[in-house]
Design an enzyme around this catalytic site. Structure first.
Site, PDB file in Angstrom:
ATOM      1  N   LYS A   1       1.897  -4.187   8.810  1.00  0.00           N
ATOM      2  CA  LYS A   1       0.759  -5.121   8.699  1.00  0.00           C
ATOM      3  C   LYS A   1       0.173  -5.092   7.290  1.00  0.00           C
ATOM      4  O   LYS A   1      -0.059  -6.132   6.685  1.00  0.00           O
ATOM      5  CB  LYS A   1      -0.322  -4.715   9.712  1.00  0.00           C
ATOM      6  CG  LYS A   1      -1.652  -5.381   9.481  1.00  0.00           C
ATOM      7  CD  LYS A   1      -2.683  -4.945  10.497  1.00  0.00           C
ATOM      8  CE  LYS A   1      -3.457  -3.696  10.165  1.00  0.00           C
ATOM      9  NZ  LYS A   1      -4.530  -3.818   9.179  1.00  0.00           N
ATOM     10  N   ASN A   2      -0.053  -3.881   6.763  1.00  0.00           N
ATOM     11  CA  ASN A   2      -0.770  -3.781   5.495  1.00  0.00           C
ATOM     12  C   ASN A   2       0.098  -4.101   4.281  1.00  0.00           C
ATOM     13  O   ASN A   2      -0.403  -4.161   3.160  1.00  0.00           O
ATOM     14  CB  ASN A   2      -1.424  -2.402   5.366  1.00  0.00           C
ATOM     15  CG  ASN A   2      -2.572  -2.255   6.363  1.00  0.00           C
ATOM     16  OD1 ASN A   2      -3.027  -3.258   6.949  1.00  0.00           O
ATOM     17  ND2 ASN A   2      -3.025  -1.035   6.587  1.00  0.00           N
TER      18      ASN A   2
ATOM     19  N   CYS B   1     -18.350  -2.921   8.862  1.00  0.00           N
ATOM     20  CA  CYS B   1     -17.103  -2.561   9.532  1.00  0.00           C
ATOM     21  C   CYS B   1     -17.329  -1.282  10.329  1.00  0.00           C
ATOM     22  O   CYS B   1     -18.121  -0.422   9.918  1.00  0.00           O
ATOM     23  CB  CYS B   1     -16.035  -2.341   8.482  1.00  0.00           C
ATOM     24  SG  CYS B   1     -14.493  -1.735   9.128  1.00  0.00           S
TER      25      CYS B   1
ATOM     26  N   ARG C   1     -17.500  -0.524   3.429  1.00  0.00           N
ATOM     27  CA  ARG C   1     -16.287  -1.097   2.855  1.00  0.00           C
ATOM     28  C   ARG C   1     -16.676  -1.928   1.619  1.00  0.00           C
ATOM     29  O   ARG C   1     -16.640  -3.153   1.636  1.00  0.00           O
ATOM     30  CB  ARG C   1     -15.572  -1.998   3.883  1.00  0.00           C
ATOM     31  CG  ARG C   1     -15.219  -1.357   5.211  1.00  0.00           C
ATOM     32  CD  ARG C   1     -14.087  -0.374   5.138  1.00  0.00           C
ATOM     33  NE  ARG C   1     -12.804  -0.925   4.790  1.00  0.00           N
ATOM     34  CZ  ARG C   1     -11.893  -1.372   5.645  1.00  0.00           C
ATOM     35  NH1 ARG C   1     -12.142  -1.357   6.931  1.00  0.00           N
ATOM     36  NH2 ARG C   1     -10.730  -1.809   5.224  1.00  0.00           N
TER      37      ARG C   1
ATOM     38  N   ASP D   1      -5.286   6.084   8.387  1.00  0.00           N
ATOM     39  CA  ASP D   1      -4.946   5.192   9.508  1.00  0.00           C
ATOM     40  C   ASP D   1      -4.215   5.912  10.646  1.00  0.00           C
ATOM     41  O   ASP D   1      -3.910   5.292  11.672  1.00  0.00           O
ATOM     42  CB  ASP D   1      -4.095   4.014   9.010  1.00  0.00           C
ATOM     43  CG  ASP D   1      -4.908   3.049   8.161  1.00  0.00           C
ATOM     44  OD1 ASP D   1      -6.146   3.137   8.189  1.00  0.00           O
ATOM     45  OD2 ASP D   1      -4.300   2.217   7.465  1.00  0.00           O
TER      46      ASP D   1
ATOM     47  N   ARG E   1      -4.632  -6.659  16.828  1.00  0.00           N
ATOM     48  CA  ARG E   1      -4.710  -6.991  15.403  1.00  0.00           C
ATOM     49  C   ARG E   1      -3.597  -6.297  14.634  1.00  0.00           C
ATOM     50  O   ARG E   1      -3.128  -6.836  13.631  1.00  0.00           O
ATOM     51  CB  ARG E   1      -6.055  -6.540  14.827  1.00  0.00           C
ATOM     52  CG  ARG E   1      -7.237  -7.385  15.286  1.00  0.00           C
ATOM     53  CD  ARG E   1      -8.467  -6.999  14.510  1.00  0.00           C
ATOM     54  NE  ARG E   1      -8.080  -6.687  13.149  1.00  0.00           N
ATOM     55  CZ  ARG E   1      -8.543  -5.678  12.427  1.00  0.00           C
ATOM     56  NH1 ARG E   1      -9.446  -4.871  12.933  1.00  0.00           N
ATOM     57  NH2 ARG E   1      -8.123  -5.456  11.198  1.00  0.00           N
TER      58      ARG E   1
END
Ligand code: EPU
Length: 422
Positions: free
Chosen positions: A22-23, A116, A121, A307, A399
């Protein structure tokens, strides 16, 4: 809205394949704005964040054609240079359009993403990158407004108080590829996703070197072409399956992953008592019996990734002994600890440290997902708990994890997605 019903107690066994990261995918999709030619991104993961980025590009007038797992993206003709709050508030990574828009069109108006669940952030380093390349940056009415007739290469230091920034490094790299002259980014993030973005930009004809080290050099070019590109596998998804294998005392082969992107994670898995065998593109994780306590400290790559902190905190909550988990990237990223406590975990959080006293057994409960990785942690805890755990608000999971319930079910887990009745 959906919830997961997770019935614990099944050791996971078998093979699972990871999707593209994803990133890595999100900045690559934004980078397609840098050229009027068509870019084809293949092997796109089926994720809400990917849909959202494609929706943002479409809303700006970019042609997006989906063909199975690929998307053909053409930013020719009139492209709007605004990323509205309505989309940015749903996905912070929308700010990746900032660099490409200023570089190619001389203007970007991007909503500030706002708060967030995982902590502050800020975007100061993104703005430092843009103004360092000569853009005039103002913030008004909740929007970043960046303008420049032509960006100019410069020597920039992008490291902040918390270390390097993945997002600011990516945004500045994307802006610098079309700037006049050379840019040198010091204090750059070294994450594999940055290397992947650089590889993609170079496929378009950019001249980026040093990605993956703290010093990235970019020689500006006049224009970029199109390309076809397949992003790297998702190291966080792979690490999540590895933790799932361990917490259930299972034996799982993770295919299509890059163990070389997971060295800090593999080190923790081994310290926790797992057997880990790797090839260039797969790893097998086998854990016989209860995991052992071990300490984890999150750090920028190549350190242990923030993460995966929540998922490994879940694992350590059932390990033998006491572990100390230190979160150095996002100070507020311990909301999962309170939910895990509802399942019988014993975790004391003080500031950026969680002391995890391993318990022999978790018990099922209704728990609430607060963000993407915290949701994964709760699913993992459910796999090890007695009874059926209900994980609410799994839209967070969608997501960033592709069909997690199906992949886990194939490994023998009992995970069911059900629609909320209210
Ligand atoms: N920071 C600043 N100023 C900035 C930007 C960042 O001080 O302008 C600070 C942050 O507050 C944080 C640290 O720098 O303390 C690192 O943040 P970074 O900018 O690297 O994070 P990011 O680019 O916003 C990406 C991932 C995150 C991942 C972090 C760290 C994407 C879309 N997001 O965020 O992924 O946690 O890097 O590796 O790539 C996730 O996938 O669940 C996720 C949150």
């Amino acid at each position: 809205m959906y919830r997961f019903l997770v019935s614990g107690g099944q050791p996971l066994r078998g093979a699972v394949q990871t999707a593209s990261a994803k990133n890595a995918v999100l900045p690559i999709l934004a980078a397609c704005l840098l050229t009027e030619e068509t870019c084809t991104i293949t092997n796109l993961p089926a994720l809400e964040d990917v849909n959202m980025m494609l929706q943002l590009l479409r809303s700006m007038g970019v042609a997006v054609e989906r063909q199975g797992r690929a998307a053909r993206i053409t930013a020719a003709g009139r492209v709007s240079t605004e990323a509205p709050y309505d989309i940015v508030r749903k996905m912070r990574a929308s700010y990746y359009v900032l660099g490409p828009l200023v570089a190619r069109f001389g203007r970007a108006k991007v909503s500030l993403p706002g708060g967030c669940a995982i902590g502050a952030r800020p975007v100061d380093l993104h703005l430092r990158g843009m103004s360092g390349l000569g853009a005039k940056v103002t913030i008004e009415h909740g929007y970043i407004d960046a303008r420049a007739k032509k960006l100019a290469g410069a020597a920039l230091m992008l490291e902040g108080a918390k270390g390097p920034s993945v997002g600011a490094t990516a945004n500045t790299m994307m802006a610098a590829v079309l700037a006049g002259g050379e840019t040198v980014i010091s204090g750059a993030a070294c994450e594999p996703e940055i290397v992947d973005l650089a590889d993609f930009l170079n496929c378009l004809g950019a001249k980026v070197s040093g990605a993956g080290t703290p010093e990235v050099r970019i020689k500006g070019v006049r224009r970029l072409s199109g390309a076809e590109y397949r992003p790297i596998p998702d190291r966080i998804e792979a690490g999540t399956f590895a933790a799932a294998a361990c917490i259930t005392c299972g034996d799982v082969e993770i295919r299509l992953c890059r163990p070389d992107h997971l060295t800090a994670v593999i080190d923790v898995l081994r310290r926790a008592g797992a057997r880990v065998e790797t090839t260039r593109s797969s790893m097998r994780v086998c854990c016989k019996g209860r995991a052992k306590a071990c300490d984890i400290t999150t750090a920028p790559y190549p350190g242990f990734p923030t993460d995966l902190q929540a998922q490994f905190t879940a694992l350590l909550s059932t390990a033998a002994g006491t572990s100390v988990v230190t979160e150095n990237i996002f100070e507020g990223r311990f909301l999962h600890a309170m939910e895990l406590a509802r399942m019988g975990a014993r975790i004391d959080v003080k500031g950026s440290t969680a002391v995890v006293h391993g318990v022999e057994r978790l018990s099922s409960a209704q728990v609430m997902a607060s963000d993407l990785r915290a949701s994964a942690a709760l699913v993992l805890a459910g796999l090890a708990a007695e009874g059926t755990t209900e994980v609410l608000r799994v839209y967070h999971l969608d997501r960033g994890y592709e069909k997690l319930e199906r992949k886990l079910s194939k490994l023998g887990a009992k995970v069911e997605r059900v629609a909320d009745s209210t």
